[in-house]
Scaffold this active site. Structure first.
Site, PDB file in Angstrom:
ATOM      1  N   CYS A  45      -8.478  -1.558  -6.917  1.00  0.00           N
ATOM      2  CA  CYS A  45      -7.343  -0.661  -7.007  1.00  0.00           C
ATOM      3  C   CYS A  45      -6.246  -1.276  -6.535  1.00  0.00           C
ATOM      4  O   CYS A  45      -5.063  -1.110  -7.069  1.00  0.00           O
ATOM      5  CB  CYS A  45      -7.502   0.537  -5.702  1.00  0.00           C
ATOM      6  SG  CYS A  45      -9.021   1.461  -5.982  1.00  0.00           S
TER       7      CYS A  45
HETATM    8  C1  BEZ Z   1     -12.183  -0.999  -5.573  1.00  0.00           C
HETATM    9  O1  BEZ Z   1     -11.122  -0.482  -6.041  1.00  0.00           O
HETATM   10  O2  BEZ Z   1     -12.252  -2.257  -5.423  1.00  0.00           O
HETATM   11  C2  BEZ Z   1     -13.443  -0.405  -5.648  1.00  0.00           C
HETATM   12  C3  BEZ Z   1     -13.588   0.723  -5.205  1.00  0.00           C
HETATM   13  C4  BEZ Z   1     -14.845   1.716  -5.185  1.00  0.00           C
HETATM   14  C5  BEZ Z   1     -15.726   0.959  -5.632  1.00  0.00           C
HETATM   15  C6  BEZ Z   1     -15.751  -0.328  -6.070  1.00  0.00           C
HETATM   16  C7  BEZ Z   1     -14.527  -1.040  -6.093  1.00  0.00           C
END
Ligand code: BEZ
Length: 208
Positions: A45
């Site tokens: 994200c």
């Molecule tokens: C991320 O945004 O890095 C993420 C969020 C949930 C699960 C895996 C990765």
């Protein structure tokens, strides 16, 4: 019922990192890139938020406003934005919705319990100035989105609206486009005076 292409994007009022918004008022005459995230302070994200901020001029050139969403609070979002700016070497200037009670994620079907009961998946909605949903994409939590594709599809939608064309596989700005089968050769002569290359009666390519 799940949202579909051509539906009016449901309106909502919500707190964001830039104050409370009424979605339809905020979007005004712009296109909107509305995209959800599983959570603040997560690695994928963070790169996606950073990429959206880095591409601010590209979105503006397409009359497109970006609106992020995750199910954390405004306070958390603001702390996270500082990290995004720092790690992605950018300045994030678009609002992020604080959907703490899941109202908007449920309205837009962004919660997929097979992935998570409490976090939104990576949904993308491209919404036009008439508030119609023009594109829906859903990515899993483990895969960051391709921002070249997001810009490309906005270009394709805007060109198809302006020039009454369709775009072929892997189309990019400047490539040949398709004259839709709904336009007869007779009508096409007026609309596309530059002519076309007819590979098949249903497959006519032209430049616009
Ligand atoms: C991320 O945004 O890095 C993420 C969020 C949930 C699960 C895996 C990765």
């Amino acid at each position: 019922m799940a949202l579909r292409l051509g539906d009016t994007a449901p309106n909502f009022k919500i707190a964001t990192t830039q104050g409370d918004i009424d979605f339809h008022e905020w979007s005004g005459d712009s296109w909107v890139f509305f995209f959800s995230h599983p959570a603040d302070f997560t690695p994928v994200c963070t790169t996606e938020m950073g990429r959206t901020a880095q591409l601010a001029a590209e979105f503006a050139a397409r009359n497109t406003k970006s609106l992020g969403l995750s199910t954390d609070s405004v306070e958390e979002h603001l702390k996270w934005i500082a990290d995004v700016n720092d790690t992605q070497n950018t300045t994030l200037e678009f609002p992020i919705v604080a959907d703490e009670d899941f109202k908007i994620s449920e309205l837009y079907d962004m919660i997929h319990p097979g992935e998570s009961e409490t976090a939104a998946v990576r949904s993308v909605f491209i919404i036009d100035p008439n508030k119609k949903i023009r594109l829906i994409m859903t990515y899993p939590m483990s895969c960051g989105r391709n921002f070249d594709e997001i810009l490309r599809v906005i270009d394709a939608l805007q060109l198809s609206d302006a020039k009454r064309i369709a775009t072929p596989a892997d189309w990019k700005k400047g490539d040949e486009v398709i004259i839709p089968p709904s336009i007869s050769n007779e009508a096409a002569k007026d609309i596309f005076p530059q002519g076309w290359n007819e590979l098949r009666p249903y497959l006519r390519l032209t430049k616009v």
